[in-house]
Design a protein around this motif. Structure first.
Motif, PDB file in Angstrom:
ATOM      1  N   ASP A 257       4.620  15.917   8.213  1.00  7.78           N
ATOM      2  CA  ASP A 257       3.752  14.769   8.472  1.00  7.78           C
ATOM      3  C   ASP A 257       2.637  14.650   7.448  1.00  7.78           C
ATOM      4  O   ASP A 257       2.100  13.566   7.230  1.00  7.78           O
ATOM      5  CB  ASP A 257       3.132  14.888   9.871  1.00  7.78           C
ATOM      6  CG  ASP A 257       4.179  14.882  10.967  1.00  7.78           C
ATOM      7  OD1 ASP A 257       4.952  13.916  11.037  1.00  7.78           O
ATOM      8  OD2 ASP A 257       4.231  15.856  11.758  1.00  7.78           O
ATOM      9  N   SER A 258       2.270  15.775   6.837  1.00  3.02           N
ATOM     10  CA  SER A 258       1.170  15.779   5.869  1.00  3.02           C
ATOM     11  C   SER A 258       1.461  16.803   4.785  1.00  3.02           C
ATOM     12  O   SER A 258       2.002  17.883   5.060  1.00  3.02           O
ATOM     13  CB  SER A 258      -0.148  16.114   6.582  1.00  3.02           C
ATOM     14  OG  SER A 258      -1.223  16.139   5.667  1.00  3.02           O
ATOM     15  N   ASN A 287       5.553   8.166  -0.627  1.00  8.73           N
ATOM     16  CA  ASN A 287       4.646   8.024   0.511  1.00  8.73           C
ATOM     17  C   ASN A 287       3.923   9.328   0.823  1.00  8.73           C
ATOM     18  O   ASN A 287       2.729   9.331   1.173  1.00  8.73           O
ATOM     19  CB  ASN A 287       5.423   7.546   1.745  1.00  8.73           C
ATOM     20  CG  ASN A 287       4.507   7.107   2.860  1.00  8.73           C
ATOM     21  OD1 ASN A 287       3.598   6.310   2.647  1.00  8.73           O
ATOM     22  ND2 ASN A 287       4.732   7.624   4.059  1.00  8.73           N
ATOM     23  N   LEU A 288       4.635  10.442   0.678  1.00  2.00           N
ATOM     24  CA  LEU A 288       4.000  11.748   0.890  1.00  2.00           C
ATOM     25  C   LEU A 288       2.897  11.979  -0.136  1.00  2.00           C
ATOM     26  O   LEU A 288       1.820  12.478   0.198  1.00  2.00           O
ATOM     27  CB  LEU A 288       5.038  12.867   0.790  1.00  2.00           C
ATOM     28  CG  LEU A 288       5.793  13.268   2.055  1.00  2.00           C
ATOM     29  CD1 LEU A 288       6.757  14.399   1.753  1.00  2.00           C
ATOM     30  CD2 LEU A 288       4.835  13.659   3.174  1.00  2.00           C
ATOM     31  N   ARG A 290       1.198   9.672  -1.785  1.00  2.00           N
ATOM     32  CA  ARG A 290       0.107   8.730  -1.548  1.00  2.00           C
ATOM     33  C   ARG A 290      -0.819   9.197  -0.429  1.00  2.00           C
ATOM     34  O   ARG A 290      -2.026   8.980  -0.463  1.00  2.00           O
ATOM     35  CB  ARG A 290       0.684   7.358  -1.214  1.00  2.00           C
ATOM     36  CG  ARG A 290      -0.331   6.228  -1.218  1.00  2.00           C
ATOM     37  CD  ARG A 290       0.344   4.903  -0.875  1.00  2.00           C
ATOM     38  NE  ARG A 290       1.512   4.664  -1.716  1.00  2.00           N
ATOM     39  CZ  ARG A 290       2.772   4.674  -1.261  1.00  2.00           C
ATOM     40  NH1 ARG A 290       3.005   4.899   0.022  1.00  2.00           N
ATOM     41  NH2 ARG A 290       3.781   4.458  -2.076  1.00  2.00           N
ATOM     42  N   ASN A 291      -0.265   9.869   0.573  1.00  2.00           N
ATOM     43  CA  ASN A 291      -1.054  10.322   1.716  1.00  2.00           C
ATOM     44  C   ASN A 291      -1.375  11.813   1.674  1.00  2.00           C
ATOM     45  O   ASN A 291      -1.817  12.388   2.672  1.00  2.00           O
ATOM     46  CB  ASN A 291      -0.312  10.013   3.022  1.00  2.00           C
ATOM     47  CG  ASN A 291      -0.172   8.529   3.260  1.00  2.00           C
ATOM     48  OD1 ASN A 291      -1.157   7.822   3.433  1.00  2.00           O
ATOM     49  ND2 ASN A 291       1.053   8.032   3.250  1.00  2.00           N
ATOM     50  N   SER A 292      -1.147  12.433   0.526  1.00  2.00           N
ATOM     51  CA  SER A 292      -1.375  13.870   0.416  1.00  2.00           C
ATOM     52  C   SER A 292      -2.853  14.194   0.211  1.00  2.00           C
ATOM     53  O   SER A 292      -3.669  13.317  -0.072  1.00  2.00           O
ATOM     54  CB  SER A 292      -0.557  14.441  -0.753  1.00  2.00           C
ATOM     55  OG  SER A 292      -1.026  13.909  -1.987  1.00  2.00           O
ATOM     56  N   CYS A 319      -3.982  10.964  -4.799  1.00  2.00           N
ATOM     57  CA  CYS A 319      -3.901  11.478  -3.431  1.00  2.00           C
ATOM     58  C   CYS A 319      -4.870  10.751  -2.508  1.00  2.00           C
ATOM     59  O   CYS A 319      -5.780  10.055  -2.963  1.00  2.00           O
ATOM     60  CB  CYS A 319      -4.211  12.985  -3.411  1.00  2.00           C
ATOM     61  SG  CYS A 319      -3.211  13.975  -4.544  1.00  2.00           S
ATOM     62  N   ARG A 320      -4.676  10.936  -1.226  1.00  2.00           N
ATOM     63  CA  ARG A 320      -5.562  10.321  -0.242  1.00  2.00           C
ATOM     64  C   ARG A 320      -6.949  10.923  -0.291  1.00  2.00           C
ATOM     65  O   ARG A 320      -7.956  10.235  -0.075  1.00  2.00           O
ATOM     66  CB  ARG A 320      -4.963  10.503   1.167  1.00  2.00           C
ATOM     67  CG  ARG A 320      -5.850  10.014   2.299  1.00  2.00           C
ATOM     68  CD  ARG A 320      -5.112  10.009   3.617  1.00  2.00           C
ATOM     69  NE  ARG A 320      -4.751  11.337   4.068  1.00  2.00           N
ATOM     70  CZ  ARG A 320      -5.544  12.125   4.808  1.00  2.00           C
ATOM     71  NH1 ARG A 320      -6.753  11.703   5.154  1.00  2.00           N
ATOM     72  NH2 ARG A 320      -5.132  13.314   5.201  1.00  2.00           N
ATOM     73  N   ASP A 359      -7.851  13.591   9.933  1.00  2.00           N
ATOM     74  CA  ASP A 359      -7.961  12.135   9.841  1.00  2.00           C
ATOM     75  C   ASP A 359      -6.600  11.482   9.620  1.00  2.00           C
ATOM     76  O   ASP A 359      -6.453  10.268   9.827  1.00  2.00           O
ATOM     77  CB  ASP A 359      -8.912  11.744   8.713  1.00  2.00           C
ATOM     78  CG  ASP A 359     -10.366  11.910   9.108  1.00  2.00           C
ATOM     79  OD1 ASP A 359     -10.652  11.975  10.325  1.00  2.00           O
ATOM     80  OD2 ASP A 359     -11.228  12.003   8.207  1.00  2.00           O
ATOM     81  N   GLY A 360      -5.620  12.272   9.221  1.00  2.00           N
ATOM     82  CA  GLY A 360      -4.271  11.746   9.051  1.00  2.00           C
ATOM     83  C   GLY A 360      -3.427  11.818  10.300  1.00  2.00           C
ATOM     84  O   GLY A 360      -2.274  11.350  10.302  1.00  2.00           O
TER      85      GLY A 360
END
Length: 371
Positions: A257-258, A287-288, A290-292, A319-320, A359-360
């Motif tokens: 998930d993260s 997507n991983l 971008r939200n890492s 990264c996020r 927060d993710g």
């Protein structure tokens, strides 16, 4: 007497009109239930007019909620000179928490966000020696200590991982033993026979100590282990190996998930972490990426030769979030980790990292949960 009986002495407080007084010989309604004419004048159907709104009597008493009855009490300071002033004054002078304490309390609130089901976090890097296993253990310990729910870290390193050395060893069992007995595990007490727990309550599931055996740890094996862990833990952290092509890596990436990418503060560490993101982008995991979360881990005291701000700026564009974990002598030992032995700055950095990861968490749908 009949005239007295026909006299109207009471009014219905609900606003439906006069209360019907029974004549002699007419059945009397039960006590407390007034007899109301079901068909008010002018309405032959027996249904209330659409414009009719019964008058709701207003309570003469004020709101009895806790917030309205009790005066707001400022929480006492938890540390520093503010705490000493509060105690020495006989608890009469309360100047409140410091901005630093308020910031910490805010981070704790973020870390304690509810999580639905099991949330999986993968930590990886192409380069060894950047403190990936150490970050896995310290981040997992921070989550376990602050949240209080069940957190487990899995050693998925095929080259004799050292994650189990970060907590006191309670069992010689490894992930192989867990897979062998997976069908017999029904309760949390059963799975505790295969994990070791540290002082923070973080549990660790060790990998095989024999590299020849651990190399056979496949994607199917990882998924089977994950299926067992999902039933008993709120957070599962996976300490991945340095090779992105080893057999279990595809399952790790497709079921996380993260993603947390670890880099040291050196030039080659930053380049390796960036290359990790390049490989993920090129293999369908945009997507991983971008939200890492990127972690710049100081594995040794700063020399001042590398401009860390430029490293942070680079990963901020990819990264996020980016977080720095400072050098800590306790972590340099490479032995069992105790959060209480870390420097204050290190503990705060880990708490900030845990808050960013939390927060993710997917937002909890309270409507669905209570429907």
């Amino acid at each position: 007497m009949r005239g007295f009986r026909s006299e109207q002495r009471f009014t219905d407080p609900t606003g439906f009109g006069p209360i019907h007084q029974p004549e002699w010989g007419e059945p009397t309604p039960p006590i407390g239930i007034p007899t109301v004419d079901p068909y008010p004048p002018g309405n032959a159907t027996g249904s209330l007019s659409s414009s009719y709104r019964p008058t709701v009597p207003q309570s003469p008493y004020p709101d009895l909620s806790t917030s309205s009855l009790l005066r707001e009490v400022k929480p006492p300071p938890s540390d520093g000179w503010r705490r000493w002033l509060y105690l020495l004054s006989g608890k009469l002078i309360n100047v409140g928490e410091s901005p630093r304490a308020n910031h910490r309390n805010n981070l704790i609130a973020h870390v304690n966000q509810p999580v639905q089901g099991c949330y999986r976090i993968a930590l990886l890097s192409l380069k060894g020696g950047v403190g990936k296993t150490t970050i896995t253990a310290t981040l997992g310990a921070t989550f376990a200590q602050v949240r209080g729910d069940r957190v487990v870290a899995v050693d998925a390193n095929p080259d004799r991982g050292t994650l189990s050395q970060k907590v006191p060893l309670e069992t010689p069992a490894t992930v192989r033993h867990l897979l062998r007995d997976a069908e017999t595990i029904e309760r949390y007490s059963d799975i505790r026979n295969y994990t070791s727990q540290g002082p923070s309550r973080l549990e660790v599931l060790a990998s095989e100590s024999d590299p020849a055996v651990s190399e056979a740890f496949s994607s199917d094996d990882y998924l089977r282990a994950l299926d067992v862990l999902d039933r008993f833990y709120s957070l599962v952290l996976t300490d991945c190996g340095t090779g992105l092509m080893h057999s279990a890596m595809s399952a790790v990436l497709s079921h996380t998930d993260s993603l947390i990418v670890i880099s040291s503060g050196s030039v080659d560490g930053a380049r390796s972490a960036s290359a990790t993101l390049d490989w993920l982008d090129a293999h369908g995991h945009e997507n991983l990426v971008r939200n890492s979360v990127a972690v710049i881990n100081a594995v040794r005291p700063r020399s001042g030769k590398v401009d860390l701000q430029k490293v942070v700026d680079h990963f901020s564009r990819r990264c996020r979030a980016v977080r720095l974990v400072p050098f800590d002598p306790h972590l340099e030992e490479g032995a069992e980790i105790n959060l209480d032995r870390l420097k204050r700055e290190t503990r705060e950095a880990l708490l900030e990292l845990a808050a960013v990861v939390a927060d993710g968490f997917p937002a909890a749908d309270t409507h669905d949960r209570f429907r």
